[in-house]
Scaffold this active site. Structure first.
Site, mmCIF file in Angstrom:
data_model
loop_
_atom_site.group_PDB
_atom_site.id
_atom_site.type_symbol
_atom_site.label_atom_id
_atom_site.label_comp_id
_atom_site.label_asym_id
_atom_site.label_seq_id
_atom_site.Cartn_x
_atom_site.Cartn_y
_atom_site.Cartn_z
ATOM 1 N N ASN A 1 40.080 39.280 30.684
ATOM 2 C CA ASN A 1 40.615 40.742 30.749
ATOM 3 C C ASN A 1 40.860 40.884 29.085
ATOM 4 O OD1 ASN A 1 41.975 42.797 31.771
ATOM 5 N ND2 ASN A 1 43.505 41.893 32.860
ATOM 6 N N ASP B 1 42.264 37.645 27.042
ATOM 7 C CA ASP B 1 42.248 36.568 27.955
ATOM 8 C C ASP B 1 41.140 35.904 28.371
ATOM 9 O OD1 ASP B 1 45.112 36.889 28.623
ATOM 10 O OD2 ASP B 1 44.693 38.355 30.066
ATOM 11 N N GLU C 1 41.167 32.990 31.504
ATOM 12 C CA GLU C 1 41.615 32.310 32.714
ATOM 13 C C GLU C 1 40.774 31.527 33.281
ATOM 14 O OE1 GLU C 1 45.869 33.416 34.549
ATOM 15 O OE2 GLU C 1 44.705 35.515 34.044
ATOM 16 N N GLU D 1 46.427 41.925 24.247
ATOM 17 C CA GLU D 1 45.980 40.722 24.746
ATOM 18 C C GLU D 1 44.520 40.603 25.209
ATOM 19 O OE1 GLU D 1 48.871 39.332 28.085
ATOM 20 O OE2 GLU D 1 47.255 38.398 28.873
#
Ligand code: NAG
Length: 290
Positions: A121, A104, A106, A102
């Site tokens: 992340n 990320d 956010e 993943e």
């Protein structure tokens, strides 16, 4: 099992040279599906604009139709304006399964006039714990800005308006798993996280301000599209040439490195690599590799 997947990565890259498919421009209808939110997510203006909204009953989200194995993916976002405390707009790439990868972005909302936090992340094979957080050098709610992920076999670079803010290198040579064999989809959602998002959960969502809305436009991807076990390198810029595959081996030039240092020096507010208290057994190995 990094060693067993390495040959796949090499085969993949070599088979991509000189091989590409021209797709159409980044129409949001063609590239994304609304996945949840019961009408709160909308694709508008013939596919030029997508909006997500959040109210007390529900948030909303969308995902890409395609799965990608490497790509250079740009999207413009305009975040929830005004009092956005408690809201989180997540925009990320993710594979599936227990050992997922993943990448990320956010965006953690805040009270009017107080800064958003851009949280990043990287997960590889189900393990994350690699947070870096930033303030931005502009108001991300006043206008659209471009958030980009470059993901190639050597590195992941997060950029904002073309300025690199984070680089995660392939350090399999020192035993750090790297996302390179699981295809990922693009996901985005707007949801309520007032138990933790703003000042650690102290500031709650003000539902009198609902619905909260975030907007997306100008999706642009040069990427290797994964479909039933095979991949092709597609570009959805209208007129592409083989030079469009340069991203597959792109790295930061000296200007990029300088910009990255500028952001990290002036706008980074959390870095797992300096959080020695969190890692009493020693910092993760990638933190000590220059
Ligand atoms: C919200 O504003 C406060 C005060 O400026 C700041 O400490 C915090 O980092 C900001 N962002 C979030 C998401 O809490």
């Amino acid at each position: 099992m990094a060693s067993s997947t390495l040959p796949l990565g090499l085969v993949l890259v070599s088979s991509l040279v000189g091989y590409f498919v021209i797709a159409s421009a980044g129409n949001l209808y063609q590239n994304f599906d609304v996945t949840w939110g019961d009408g709160r997510a909308k694709i508008l203006n013939n596919g030029d604009l997508l909006t997500l909204s959040l109210d007390k009953a529900s948030g909303s989200g969308f995902q890409s139709k395609n799965e990608y194995l490497f790509g250079k993916i740009d999207m413009q976002l305009k975040l929830v304006p005004g009092n956005s405390a408690g809201t989180v707009t997540a925009y990320y790439l993710s594979s599936k399964g227990a050992e997922w990868d993943e990448i990320d972005f956010e965006f953690l909302g805040n009270l009017s006039g107080d800064p958003y936090i851009l949280h990043t992340n990287v997960f590889s094979q189900g393990k994350g714990n690699r947070e870096q957080q930033f303030y931005l050098w502009f108001d991300p709610t006043a206008d659209f800005h471009t958030y980009s992920i470059l993901w190639n076999p050597q590195r992941i670079v997060f950029s904002v308006d073309g300025t690199p803010i984070r680089e995660f290198k392939n350090l399999e040579s020192i035993g750090v798993p790297y996302p390179k064999s699981q295809p990922m989809r693009i996901y985005s959602s707007l949801w309520n996280a007032d138990d933790w998002a703003t000042r650690g959960g102290l500031v709650k969502t003000d539902w009198t301000q609902a619905p909260f809305t975030a907007s997306y436009r100008n999706f642009n991807a040069k990427a290797c599209v994964w479909s039933s076990g095979a991949n092709s390198c597609a570009s959805n810029t209208p007129s592409s040439t083989s030079a469009d595959n340069a991203w597959l081996s792109e790295e930061l030039d000296s200007t990029g490195q300088e910009r990255l240092r500028w952001v990290q020096k002036n706008y980074m507010i959390y870095n797992y690599c300096t959080d020695v208290k969190r890692f009493p057994q020693g910092l993760p190995p990638e933190c000590n590799a220059a």
